[in-house]
Design a protein around this motif. Structure first.
Motif, mmCIF file in Angstrom:
data_model
loop_
_atom_site.group_PDB
_atom_site.id
_atom_site.type_symbol
_atom_site.label_atom_id
_atom_site.label_comp_id
_atom_site.label_asym_id
_atom_site.label_seq_id
_atom_site.Cartn_x
_atom_site.Cartn_y
_atom_site.Cartn_z
ATOM 1 N N VAL A 199 30.738 -9.193 13.397
ATOM 2 C CA VAL A 199 29.922 -7.990 13.563
ATOM 3 C C VAL A 199 29.905 -7.227 12.242
ATOM 4 C CG1 VAL A 199 29.651 -5.841 14.843
ATOM 5 C CG2 VAL A 199 30.484 -7.879 16.018
ATOM 6 N N VAL A 200 28.684 -6.859 11.816
ATOM 7 C CA VAL A 200 28.511 -6.046 10.607
ATOM 8 C C VAL A 200 27.896 -4.711 11.032
ATOM 9 C CG1 VAL A 200 28.308 -8.008 9.032
ATOM 10 C CG2 VAL A 200 26.261 -7.102 10.118
ATOM 11 N N PRO A 201 28.097 -3.641 10.257
ATOM 12 C CA PRO A 201 27.590 -2.324 10.665
ATOM 13 C C PRO A 201 26.078 -2.285 10.879
ATOM 14 C CG PRO A 201 29.125 -2.089 8.853
ATOM 15 C CD PRO A 201 28.900 -3.556 9.036
ATOM 16 N N ALA A 202 25.306 -2.883 9.969
ATOM 17 C CA ALA A 202 23.842 -2.881 10.096
ATOM 18 C C ALA A 202 23.310 -4.200 9.539
ATOM 19 C CB ALA A 202 23.236 -1.704 9.336
ATOM 20 N N GLY A 203 22.513 -4.888 10.316
ATOM 21 C CA GLY A 203 21.974 -6.182 9.901
ATOM 22 C C GLY A 203 21.077 -6.100 8.687
ATOM 23 N N VAL A 204 20.240 -5.072 8.643
ATOM 24 C CA VAL A 204 19.313 -4.913 7.524
ATOM 25 C C VAL A 204 20.094 -4.665 6.231
ATOM 26 C CG1 VAL A 204 17.402 -3.546 6.645
ATOM 27 C CG2 VAL A 204 17.530 -4.046 9.066
ATOM 28 N N LEU A 205 21.158 -3.871 6.314
ATOM 29 C CA LEU A 205 21.975 -3.617 5.124
ATOM 30 C C LEU A 205 22.725 -4.873 4.690
ATOM 31 C CD1 LEU A 205 23.410 -0.055 5.823
ATOM 32 C CD2 LEU A 205 21.474 -0.720 4.395
ATOM 33 N N GLU A 206 23.102 -5.710 5.637
ATOM 34 C CA GLU A 206 23.760 -6.973 5.296
ATOM 35 C C GLU A 206 22.805 -7.884 4.539
ATOM 36 O OE1 GLU A 206 26.787 -9.942 5.195
ATOM 37 O OE2 GLU A 206 26.835 -7.782 5.477
ATOM 38 N N VAL A 207 21.554 -7.942 4.969
ATOM 39 C CA VAL A 207 20.547 -8.743 4.265
ATOM 40 C C VAL A 207 20.341 -8.184 2.855
ATOM 41 C CG1 VAL A 207 18.116 -9.424 4.235
ATOM 42 C CG2 VAL A 207 19.388 -9.506 6.374
ATOM 43 N N ALA A 208 20.233 -6.875 2.738
ATOM 44 C CA ALA A 208 20.045 -6.253 1.422
ATOM 45 C C ALA A 208 21.252 -6.502 0.517
ATOM 46 C CB ALA A 208 19.806 -4.756 1.579
ATOM 47 N N ARG A 209 22.444 -6.432 1.070
ATOM 48 C CA ARG A 209 23.667 -6.670 0.294
ATOM 49 C C ARG A 209 23.696 -8.095 -0.239
ATOM 50 N NH1 ARG A 209 29.040 -8.265 0.970
ATOM 51 N NH2 ARG A 209 28.723 -8.971 3.100
#
Length: 174
Positions: A153-163
């Protein structure tokens, strides 16, 4: 006048010969075999080599899935499987991450259709990292125990993609 017409017809005839006889052969020499009758038989029975521009490099890709449609998930799994096949099941030559967010989070749920679990477990065993968006889990009232155990689990999927894009990964959206 007659000589002029004859030259015009002659130029037209030469142009037609070029278009119908010469250009297709030149195209086939450059872009593929002259006859495609045996093309599919050859390439269905012989695996294609990994493209030369990947020699000595690591493919880094993040696949984002934001749809709960089974067709989209099947396509995402097919893309991941094809990447794995292209690199000969050698996890050191690729780094793959699948990020599920939005309605797509349902497909990582233990309550979803069970046919997702087997291919994802197999891919995870070969190095695929699977991420589930916490914000989407909150929106769909899912808790950690409702998500496959091999997903993180990551805090936000969109932020994970951006990271991941900032780290040099290419983002794919099947």
């Amino acid at each position: 006048m007659c000589a002029y017409l004859w030259r015009s017809y002659k130029a037209l005839l030469v142009g037609m010969v070029m278009v119908f006889l010469v250009l297709p052969q030149a195209w086939a020499l450059r872009y593929g075999p002259a006859s495609y009758n045996n093309y599919s038989a050859f390439y269905n029975s012989h695996p294609l080599p990994t493209p030369s521009f990947f020699k000595g490099k690591v493919l880094k890709a993040v696949i984002e899935v934001d749809s709960a449609a089974p067709a989209r998930w099947n396509y995402a799994v097919a893309v991941l499987t094809n990447i794995e096949k292209a690199f000969g099941n050698n996890p050191r030559r690729y780094r793959l991450e699948l990020v599920a967010f939005g309605p797509g989070i349902r497909m990582l749920s233990v309550w979803s259709d069970a046919h997702n679990r087997i291919p994802l477990e197999k891919l995870a065993a070969h190095g695929l990292k699977i991420r589930a968006c916490h914000n989407a889990m909150l929106a769909t009232h899912l808790v950690r125990k409702d998500i496959f155990a091999f997903a993180r689990v990551v805090p936000a999927g969109v932020l994970e993609v951006a990271r991941k894009e900032m780290q040099g990964y290419v983002a794919l959206k099947p």
